[in-house]
Design a protein around this motif. Sequence first.
Motif, PDB file in Angstrom:
ATOM      1  N   PHE A  17     -33.774   1.561 -12.627  1.00  8.72           N
ATOM      2  CA  PHE A  17     -33.380   2.952 -12.427  1.00  8.72           C
ATOM      3  C   PHE A  17     -32.063   3.035 -11.661  1.00  8.72           C
ATOM      4  O   PHE A  17     -31.914   2.471 -10.586  1.00  8.72           O
ATOM      5  CB  PHE A  17     -34.497   3.666 -11.662  1.00  8.72           C
ATOM      6  N   VAL A  18     -31.097   3.745 -12.232  1.00 11.45           N
ATOM      7  CA  VAL A  18     -29.804   3.959 -11.576  1.00 11.45           C
ATOM      8  C   VAL A  18     -29.941   5.193 -10.688  1.00 11.45           C
ATOM      9  O   VAL A  18     -29.914   6.339 -11.159  1.00 11.45           O
ATOM     10  CB  VAL A  18     -28.675   4.147 -12.607  1.00 11.45           C
ATOM     11  N   ARG A  19     -30.109   4.949  -9.406  1.00 11.04           N
ATOM     12  CA  ARG A  19     -30.380   6.033  -8.474  1.00 11.04           C
ATOM     13  C   ARG A  19     -29.134   6.876  -8.205  1.00 11.04           C
ATOM     14  O   ARG A  19     -28.022   6.347  -8.121  1.00 11.04           O
ATOM     15  CB  ARG A  19     -30.912   5.474  -7.153  1.00 11.04           C
ATOM     16  N   PRO A  20     -29.316   8.176  -8.041  1.00  8.24           N
ATOM     17  CA  PRO A  20     -28.178   9.037  -7.713  1.00  8.24           C
ATOM     18  C   PRO A  20     -27.731   8.795  -6.278  1.00  8.24           C
ATOM     19  O   PRO A  20     -28.430   8.136  -5.489  1.00  8.24           O
ATOM     20  CB  PRO A  20     -28.760  10.447  -7.886  1.00  8.24           C
ATOM     21  N   ASP A  21     -26.593   9.353  -5.924  1.00  9.00           N
ATOM     22  CA  ASP A  21     -26.064   9.168  -4.571  1.00  9.00           C
ATOM     23  C   ASP A  21     -26.551  10.266  -3.622  1.00  9.00           C
ATOM     24  O   ASP A  21     -25.934  10.523  -2.593  1.00  9.00           O
ATOM     25  CB  ASP A  21     -24.537   9.107  -4.589  1.00  9.00           C
ATOM     26  N   TRP A  22     -27.636  10.913  -3.973  1.00  9.51           N
ATOM     27  CA  TRP A  22     -28.242  11.928  -3.124  1.00  9.51           C
ATOM     28  C   TRP A  22     -29.735  11.632  -2.984  1.00  9.51           C
ATOM     29  O   TRP A  22     -30.309  10.881  -3.770  1.00  9.51           O
ATOM     30  CB  TRP A  22     -28.030  13.332  -3.680  1.00  9.51           C
ATOM     31  N   GLU A  23     -30.359  12.220  -1.972  1.00  6.24           N
ATOM     32  CA  GLU A  23     -31.779  12.031  -1.738  1.00  6.24           C
ATOM     33  C   GLU A  23     -32.554  13.257  -2.207  1.00  6.24           C
ATOM     34  O   GLU A  23     -32.080  14.392  -2.092  1.00  6.24           O
ATOM     35  CB  GLU A  23     -32.055  11.774  -0.257  1.00  6.24           C
ATOM     36  N   LEU A  24     -33.728  13.013  -2.732  1.00  7.29           N
ATOM     37  CA  LEU A  24     -34.585  14.098  -3.205  1.00  7.29           C
ATOM     38  C   LEU A  24     -35.380  14.687  -2.042  1.00  7.29           C
ATOM     39  O   LEU A  24     -35.988  13.961  -1.257  1.00  7.29           O
ATOM     40  CB  LEU A  24     -35.550  13.566  -4.262  1.00  7.29           C
ATOM     41  N   GLY A  25     -35.391  16.000  -1.955  1.00  7.30           N
ATOM     42  CA  GLY A  25     -36.255  16.674  -1.012  1.00  7.30           C
ATOM     43  C   GLY A  25     -37.588  17.000  -1.670  1.00  7.30           C
ATOM     44  O   GLY A  25     -37.608  17.505  -2.800  1.00  7.30           O
ATOM     45  N   VAL A  26     -38.684  16.700  -1.004  1.00  4.06           N
ATOM     46  CA  VAL A  26     -40.021  16.966  -1.548  1.00  4.06           C
ATOM     47  C   VAL A  26     -40.862  17.638  -0.469  1.00  4.06           C
ATOM     48  O   VAL A  26     -40.992  17.121   0.636  1.00  4.06           O
ATOM     49  CB  VAL A  26     -40.717  15.664  -2.004  1.00  4.06           C
ATOM     50  N   THR A  27     -41.433  18.785  -0.810  1.00 11.22           N
ATOM     51  CA  THR A  27     -42.367  19.455   0.089  1.00 11.22           C
ATOM     52  C   THR A  27     -43.623  19.837  -0.694  1.00 11.22           C
ATOM     53  O   THR A  27     -43.581  20.018  -1.912  1.00 11.22           O
ATOM     54  CB  THR A  27     -41.750  20.714   0.719  1.00 11.22           C
TER      55      THR A  27
END
Length: 210
Positions: free
Chosen positions: A189-199
């Motif tokens: 998986f080529v990860r994006p340069d941002w982090e995912l927010g999960v709530t």
Amino acid sequence: MDPWPLRHLVLSTPRLELRPDDDEGLLELAEQARLGVHPPDEMPFAVEWTDTAPEDLGRGVFQHHWRARADIRPADWSVHFLVRSEGRVIGTQGLSAKDFAISGEVSTGSWIGLRHQGRGIGTEMRAAVLLFAFDHLGAVRARSSAWSGNPKSNGVSRKLGYVRDGTRTVVRRGEATEDVRFLVTPDRFVRPDWELGVTGLTACLDLLTG
């Protein structure tokens, strides 16, 4: 205990918010479908739902999502996230699995309104559910497929690190066409340069992971 914890689940990216479908949001999604999802001379979908008569298209959008929502259970689920940009629904990103507790495998499918395409949104929303599946649900592989004549969807798969995993024949508008299957694993998986927010995830885990 909340009888429907999915209503609190939110995935956040730099530009988008993804929430499991709700009836108010489906009204907006039906309008995006009415405004167009693809050029009229193309049919990217294996199920030709966009060929439905305009007066029936919106009802079909509701019925499809209602059926999937009603059938969600740990052994077999499809969560259709409504994708919002600047607070408005512009499309939907699906994430589904069967026997996830055993297989660790998910599948994705999506569409966005034609007027919102060409801005990298398709890549961002697919990356969001892959991050969610791999990092928060513990998935070990993810699958997708697309018509071979759909360069946008196939391009998203390649950007994110998928590899080809065979083909299948799909009849579209009375003609045999080829769909390409794709597979990606956490290491590819080529990860994006941002982090995912999960709530709102904790209350959903029993429903999604068994």
